[in-house]
Write a protein that holds these residues in place. Structure first.
Motif, PDB file in Angstrom:
ATOM      1  N   SER A  23       1.113  -1.230  -0.231  1.00  0.00           N
ATOM      2  CA  SER A  23      -0.201   0.254  -0.047  1.00  0.00           C
ATOM      3  C   SER A  23       0.722   1.061   0.222  1.00  0.00           C
ATOM      4  CB  SER A  23      -0.880   0.025   1.463  1.00  0.00           C
ATOM      5  OG  SER A  23      -0.503  -0.086   2.325  1.00  0.00           O
ATOM      6  N   ALA A  24       1.948   1.028   1.066  1.00  0.00           N
ATOM      7  CA  ALA A  24       2.996   2.038   0.384  1.00  0.00           C
ATOM      8  C   ALA A  24       3.362   2.525  -0.701  1.00  0.00           C
ATOM      9  CB  ALA A  24       4.470   2.148   1.700  1.00  0.00           C
ATOM     10  N   ALA A  25       3.804   1.643  -1.437  1.00  0.00           N
ATOM     11  CA  ALA A  25       4.675   1.959  -2.405  1.00  0.00           C
ATOM     12  C   ALA A  25       3.457   2.688  -3.629  1.00  0.00           C
ATOM     13  CB  ALA A  25       4.675   0.131  -3.662  1.00  0.00           C
ATOM     14  N   VAL A  26       2.812   1.592  -3.504  1.00  0.00           N
ATOM     15  CA  VAL A  26       0.918   2.334  -4.903  1.00  0.00           C
ATOM     16  C   VAL A  26       1.489   3.525  -4.690  1.00  0.00           C
ATOM     17  CG1 VAL A  26      -1.413   1.947  -4.785  1.00  0.00           C
ATOM     18  CG2 VAL A  26      -0.232   0.014  -4.648  1.00  0.00           C
ATOM     19  N   ILE A  27       1.039   4.027  -2.596  1.00  0.00           N
ATOM     20  CA  ILE A  27       1.066   5.538  -2.464  1.00  0.00           C
ATOM     21  C   ILE A  27       2.720   6.599  -2.487  1.00  0.00           C
ATOM     22  CG2 ILE A  27      -1.644   5.522  -2.396  1.00  0.00           C
ATOM     23  CD1 ILE A  27      -1.188   6.010   0.723  1.00  0.00           C
ATOM     24  N   ALA A  28       3.211   5.768  -3.144  1.00  0.00           N
ATOM     25  CA  ALA A  28       4.853   6.687  -2.706  1.00  0.00           C
ATOM     26  C   ALA A  28       4.675   8.114  -3.267  1.00  0.00           C
ATOM     27  CB  ALA A  28       5.726   6.168  -3.313  1.00  0.00           C
ATOM     28  N   ASP A  29       3.449   8.538  -3.578  1.00  0.00           N
ATOM     29  CA  ASP A  29       3.825   9.552  -4.441  1.00  0.00           C
ATOM     30  C   ASP A  29       2.748  10.635  -3.453  1.00  0.00           C
ATOM     31  OD1 ASP A  29       1.261   8.490  -4.933  1.00  0.00           O
ATOM     32  OD2 ASP A  29       0.890  10.212  -6.219  1.00  0.00           O
ATOM     33  N   LEU A  30       2.487   9.877  -2.822  1.00  0.00           N
ATOM     34  CA  LEU A  30       1.430  10.797  -1.300  1.00  0.00           C
ATOM     35  C   LEU A  30       2.623  10.821  -0.636  1.00  0.00           C
ATOM     36  CD1 LEU A  30      -1.957   9.932  -1.294  1.00  0.00           C
ATOM     37  CD2 LEU A  30      -0.782  11.428  -2.696  1.00  0.00           C
ATOM     38  N   PHE A  31       3.505  10.439  -0.467  1.00  0.00           N
ATOM     39  CA  PHE A  31       4.698   9.998   0.817  1.00  0.00           C
ATOM     40  C   PHE A  31       5.336  10.569   1.021  1.00  0.00           C
ATOM     41  CE2 PHE A  31       2.910   5.959   1.798  1.00  0.00           C
ATOM     42  CZ  PHE A  31       2.390   6.067   3.296  1.00  0.00           C
ATOM     43  N   ALA A  32       5.974  10.637  -0.945  1.00  0.00           N
ATOM     44  CA  ALA A  32       7.707  11.688  -0.985  1.00  0.00           C
ATOM     45  C   ALA A  32       7.566  12.877  -0.678  1.00  0.00           C
ATOM     46  CB  ALA A  32       7.604  11.273  -2.647  1.00  0.00           C
ATOM     47  N   ARG A  33       5.960  13.419  -0.208  1.00  0.00           N
ATOM     48  CA  ARG A  33       6.320  14.844  -0.254  1.00  0.00           C
ATOM     49  C   ARG A  33       6.083  15.415   1.876  1.00  0.00           C
ATOM     50  NH1 ARG A  33       0.383  15.025  -2.339  1.00  0.00           N
ATOM     51  NH2 ARG A  33       0.486  14.570  -4.416  1.00  0.00           N
ATOM     52  N   GLU A  34       6.139  14.001   2.082  1.00  0.00           N
ATOM     53  CA  GLU A  34       6.691  14.137   3.973  1.00  0.00           C
ATOM     54  C   GLU A  34       7.880  13.590   4.312  1.00  0.00           C
ATOM     55  OE1 GLU A  34       2.803  13.507   5.616  1.00  0.00           O
ATOM     56  OE2 GLU A  34       1.211  14.103   4.032  1.00  0.00           O
ATOM     57  N   VAL A  35       8.323  13.077   3.517  1.00  0.00           N
ATOM     58  CA  VAL A  35       9.823  11.970   3.932  1.00  0.00           C
ATOM     59  C   VAL A  35      11.109  12.979   3.591  1.00  0.00           C
ATOM     60  CG1 VAL A  35       9.141  10.538   4.957  1.00  0.00           C
ATOM     61  CG2 VAL A  35       9.234  10.120   2.456  1.00  0.00           C
ATOM     62  N   ASP A  36      11.884  12.741   3.358  1.00  0.00           N
ATOM     63  CA  ASP A  36      13.579  13.618   2.818  1.00  0.00           C
ATOM     64  C   ASP A  36      13.819  12.025   1.748  1.00  0.00           C
ATOM     65  OD1 ASP A  36      13.154  15.673   3.880  1.00  0.00           O
ATOM     66  OD2 ASP A  36      14.547  14.958   5.770  1.00  0.00           O
ATOM     67  N   PHE A  37      14.130  10.268   2.003  1.00  0.00           N
ATOM     68  CA  PHE A  37      13.720   9.866   1.946  1.00  0.00           C
ATOM     69  C   PHE A  37      12.900   8.493   1.600  1.00  0.00           C
ATOM     70  CE2 PHE A  37      16.116   9.268   5.688  1.00  0.00           C
ATOM     71  CZ  PHE A  37      16.193   7.743   5.719  1.00  0.00           C
ATOM     72  N   PHE A  38      13.447   7.326   0.953  1.00  0.00           N
ATOM     73  CA  PHE A  38      12.770   6.504   0.770  1.00  0.00           C
ATOM     74  C   PHE A  38      13.473   5.043   1.276  1.00  0.00           C
ATOM     75  CE2 PHE A  38       8.698   7.216  -2.048  1.00  0.00           C
ATOM     76  CZ  PHE A  38       8.168   7.112  -0.947  1.00  0.00           C
ATOM     77  N   SER A  39      13.637   4.763   1.497  1.00  0.00           N
ATOM     78  CA  SER A  39      14.408   3.127   1.406  1.00  0.00           C
ATOM     79  C   SER A  39      13.106   1.691   0.877  1.00  0.00           C
ATOM     80  CB  SER A  39      14.927   2.994   2.798  1.00  0.00           C
ATOM     81  OG  SER A  39      16.185   1.047   2.511  1.00  0.00           O
ATOM     82  N   LEU A  40      13.625   0.429   0.261  1.00  0.00           N
ATOM     83  CA  LEU A  40      12.810  -0.431   0.305  1.00  0.00           C
ATOM     84  C   LEU A  40      13.453  -1.776   0.600  1.00  0.00           C
ATOM     85  CD1 LEU A  40      12.762   0.337  -3.792  1.00  0.00           C
ATOM     86  CD2 LEU A  40      10.670  -0.131  -3.104  1.00  0.00           C
ATOM     87  N   GLY A  41      12.279  -2.340   1.161  1.00  0.00           N
ATOM     88  CA  GLY A  41      12.320  -3.083   2.153  1.00  0.00           C
ATOM     89  C   GLY A  41      11.794  -4.575   1.706  1.00  0.00           C
ATOM     90  N   GLY A  73      10.408  12.400  -8.862  1.00  0.00           N
ATOM     91  CA  GLY A  73       9.380  13.067  -8.913  1.00  0.00           C
ATOM     92  C   GLY A  73       9.689  14.248  -7.777  1.00  0.00           C
ATOM     93  N   ALA A  74       9.630  13.822  -6.815  1.00  0.00           N
ATOM     94  CA  ALA A  74       9.791  14.494  -5.674  1.00  0.00           C
ATOM     95  C   ALA A  74      10.596  15.039  -5.128  1.00  0.00           C
ATOM     96  CB  ALA A  74       9.270  13.848  -3.685  1.00  0.00           C
ATOM     97  N   GLY A  75      12.148  14.902  -5.950  1.00  0.00           N
ATOM     98  CA  GLY A  75      12.847  15.137  -5.228  1.00  0.00           C
ATOM     99  C   GLY A  75      13.901  14.883  -4.238  1.00  0.00           C
ATOM    100  N   ILE A  76      13.547  13.060  -3.564  1.00  0.00           N
ATOM    101  CA  ILE A  76      14.404  12.995  -2.930  1.00  0.00           C
ATOM    102  C   ILE A  76      14.523  11.411  -3.363  1.00  0.00           C
ATOM    103  CG2 ILE A  76      12.564  13.400  -0.745  1.00  0.00           C
ATOM    104  CD1 ILE A  76      10.946  10.913  -1.205  1.00  0.00           C
ATOM    105  N   TRP A  77      16.119  11.118  -2.792  1.00  0.00           N
ATOM    106  CA  TRP A  77      16.262   9.655  -3.204  1.00  0.00           C
ATOM    107  C   TRP A  77      16.165   8.331  -2.624  1.00  0.00           C
ATOM    108  CZ3 TRP A  77      18.640   6.485   1.091  1.00  0.00           C
ATOM    109  CH2 TRP A  77      19.200   7.379   1.811  1.00  0.00           C
ATOM    110  N   VAL A  78      15.968   7.356  -3.187  1.00  0.00           N
ATOM    111  CA  VAL A  78      15.471   6.573  -2.792  1.00  0.00           C
ATOM    112  C   VAL A  78      16.480   4.957  -2.836  1.00  0.00           C
ATOM    113  CG1 VAL A  78      14.644   6.241  -5.556  1.00  0.00           C
ATOM    114  CG2 VAL A  78      14.053   4.063  -3.472  1.00  0.00           C
ATOM    115  N   GLY A  79      16.671   3.782  -1.680  1.00  0.00           N
ATOM    116  CA  GLY A  79      17.594   2.431  -1.573  1.00  0.00           C
ATOM    117  C   GLY A  79      16.850   1.683  -1.682  1.00  0.00           C
ATOM    118  N   VAL A  80      17.608   0.639  -2.020  1.00  0.00           N
ATOM    119  CA  VAL A  80      16.991  -0.685  -1.522  1.00  0.00           C
ATOM    120  C   VAL A  80      18.146  -0.956   0.227  1.00  0.00           C
ATOM    121  CG1 VAL A  80      16.392  -3.041  -1.764  1.00  0.00           C
ATOM    122  CG2 VAL A  80      15.903  -1.211  -3.969  1.00  0.00           C
ATOM    123  N   CYS A  81      17.048  -1.533   0.666  1.00  0.00           N
ATOM    124  CA  CYS A  81      18.444  -2.384   2.360  1.00  0.00           C
ATOM    125  C   CYS A  81      17.981  -4.282   2.632  1.00  0.00           C
ATOM    126  CB  CYS A  81      17.778  -1.448   3.097  1.00  0.00           C
ATOM    127  SG  CYS A  81      16.236  -1.245   3.730  1.00  0.00           S
TER     128      CYS A  81
END
Ligand code: PEP
Ligand code: MG
Length: 580
Positions: free
Chosen positions: A437-455, A497-505
């Motif tokens: 569910s978080a991946a599907v609405i990642a665009d909404l989350f991206a406005r509210e955090v500094d980065f994503f890490s894919l678990g 799109g939101a200008g934040i970085w994304v990793g895979v952990c």
């Protein structure tokens, strides 16, 4: 002469171990019924074990009361009441005398009867007493047998461990010097036990069911964590073959270590940050040695596992600071508590659940136990003055959870300001993307955090609804499932799109076969166990960014997991066959 026997399982942590087998069966600790001739002596033996148990519980209660408060220590009063209950102990003593049986058998019989009565009660509070009873029973029986509750921590010489199953708590207790390698009958590649083995750099194999019936403690064994082979009673010819193999592996490992100072970028210059996953502050020296550019995932729950009390704010702040100082100037991403699922959380007195992976886990626990959560948040904030701390929330499934977690973090900031304690006001705050569910609405989350890490360990299990630790459905646990690949792509696009970085952990980030695909999908960082990190760097440096993008485009057109996997394997084999 003993006959050589070979068993094939799933290799989960590389390396070769040779040594003496130790069979560990933590759940089968009850000895069989025995007839005793001197019943008086047996009763005394029982009473001595009870006294010892009382002493241990009182010590534990006082320690917990000191570190987290008397409310949490009350549970131990309930345990004491059971041990001191004259009705229960009287029944056991009577049974020893009339049935002339050993104390373990009598105590087990009586507690089982009471536990059954409790577990059938309407009242939830009384139902939970069945768990207390089991806890007390385990403690008394260990004392009767003179066994240490420390489990694998009690091993005092090097062995290769064989067990039906190991919990992350068992693995956390392992002393690297005495556990040369381990093999379990059950478990999967991304279970937390396997992850711990990789991070402790212990060769490990899972999924060999029949080995336990055909091996005895004391047998000589060879365990090949590269191929998943276990050889019991190896012949001189096998030993010499493995001696050569081990020498070749050592040469390759030392070549890989030389990559430490080199930059992690593809042949055509696309930078991919390489970070390490760690489980405890003890592991931190391996991060620096491996050449990682920081810690991409610090799984803090291991500070909580394998102990009877909760770590306090000062203790946590010190552990976080140790890691941050060792890794400075590189950043350390500290993930808040992710207890639950396959990571035991007796410490929070959680009740057993039907579906632990879908239950009271990670951020769900923290948003309810705000005392535990805020202690951790304050500790992380305090450690942030020591270097580049970043904070990450696990298992977020909707915006409300993220906002509530951030609100509690703000509360901690305000408290620390009032107390005049310093912290990094600009600390980056990110979240894991591991629930579909978080991946599907990642665009909404991206406005509210500094980065994503894919678990990806959890993202895969939740996307295809296949338990990550269950070997019976391991064939369904497919990281290259088209649905997973689309979710990763969607997350990367939302982040960028939101200008934040994304990793895979997740473990995908440390799999040489899947690295070309992840790079092609556009991830900015790969974080993996230190045992595989040099291989990941070699893989990144061998690849061409353009070819990776073409691979990702092709994969997104494929309809099945094997098709995508085959394309990844082709690229990996063409660029670094020696790593596969
Ligand atoms: C993941 O789910 O991929 C992850 C990194 O977290 P954990 O393995 O601790 O659940
Ligand atoms: Mg996870």
């Amino acid at each position: 002469m003993k006959i050589e026997k070979r068993f094939q399982g799933v290799a989960v942590s590389p390396g070769i171990a040779r040594g003496i087998a130790y069979i560990y069966r933590p759940d089968e600790e009850l000895p069989p019924r025995r007839t005793v001739t001197d019943t008086d002596a047996e009763v005394v033996r029982f009473q001595t074990a009870l006294t010892q148990t009382c002493r241990q519980i009182i010590e534990l209660r006082d320690r917990v009361a000191q570190s987290v408060g008397s409310g949490d220590a009350e549970i131990f009063d309930a345990h004491l009441m059971i041990v001191e209950d004259g009705v229960v102990t009287g029944e056991v003593e009577r049974m020893i005398r009339t049935e002339r049986c050993n104390a373990e058998h009598a105590f087990h019989g009586v507690t089982q009867r009471y536990a059954k009565t409790f577990s059938e009660m309407e009242d939830a509070y009384l139902r939970e007493r069945a768990i207390d009873l089991a806890d007390v029973e385990r403690r008394v029986i260990h004392n009767l047998l003179g066994r240490d509750l420390a489990g694998l921590g009690a091993l005092d010489s090097p062995h290769v461990v064989f067990a039906p199953n190991l919990t992350p708590g068992d693995t956390a207790q392992m002393n690297r010097a005495y556990v040369l390698g381990f093999c379990t009958a059950t478990g999967g590649k991304v279970s937390h036990t396997a992850i711990m083995a990789r991070s402790l750099n212990i060769p490990a194999i899972v999924g060999i069911h029949d080995v336990l019936t055909q091996i005895e403690s004391g047998d000589e064994v060879l365990l090949d964590g590269y191929s998943g082979l276990v050889v019991v009673n190896p012949t001189p010819a096998t030993l010499s073959e493995y001696g050569e193999l081990q020498a070749q592996r050592r040469v390759m490992e030392s070549e890989l270590t030389q990559l430490r100072e080199t930059v992690s970028a593809t042949r055509d210059g696309r930078r991919v940050t390489l970070s390490a996953n760690i489980e405890t502050d003890n592991d931190v020296w391996t991060v620096v040695e491996s050449g990682a550019e920081g810690v991409g995932l610090f799984r803090t729950e291991f500070l909580f596992i394998g102990r009877d009390d909760l770590p306090g704010e000062d203790e946590q702040a010190a552990a976080y600071r140790t890691v941050v100082e060792a890794v400075r100037p590189h950043p350390v991403i500290i993930r808040t508590l992710d207890l639950g699922g396959d990571k035991l959380h007796d410490i929070l007195h959680a009740v057993a659940e039907e579906n632990p992976f879908l239950g009271w886990r990670a951020i769900r626990v923290c948003l309810e136990r705000t005392d535990v959560f805020k202690t951790q948040l304050r500790a992380i904030l305090r450690a942030s003055t020591a270097g580049g701390v970043q904070l990450m929330f696990p298992m977020i499934s909707g915006l409300a959870e993220l906002r509530e977690a951030k609100r509690l973090l703000d509360e901690c900031r305000v408290e620390l300001r009032v107390e005049g304690r310093a912290f990094d006001e600009k600390m980056q705050v990110g979240m894991m993307i591991e629930v579909p569910s978080a991946a599907v609405i990642a665009d909404l989350f991206a406005r509210e955090v500094d980065f994503f890490s894919l678990g990806t360990n959890d993202l895969v299990q939740y996307t295809v609804a296949a338990d990550r630790g269950n070997e019976h459905i391991a064939h369904l646990y497919e990281p290259t499932h088209p649905a997973v690949i689309r979710l990763i792509k969607q997350t990367v696009e939302a982040a960028h799109g939101a200008g934040i970085w994304v990793g895979v952990c997740g473990e995908m980030g440390g799999d040489p076969v899947l690295i070309p695909l992840l790079i092609g999908l556009g991830v900015d960082e790969l974080s993996c166990g230190v045992a595989v990190l040099p291989r990941v760097k070699r893989a990144v440096q061998s690849l061409d960014g353009g070819a990776c993008r073409a691979l990702a485009a092709e994969a997104l057109e494929c309809s099945t997991a094997p098709e995508i996997l085959a394309r990844c394997e082709r690229i990996a084999r063409a660029n670094y066959p020696e790593l596969l």
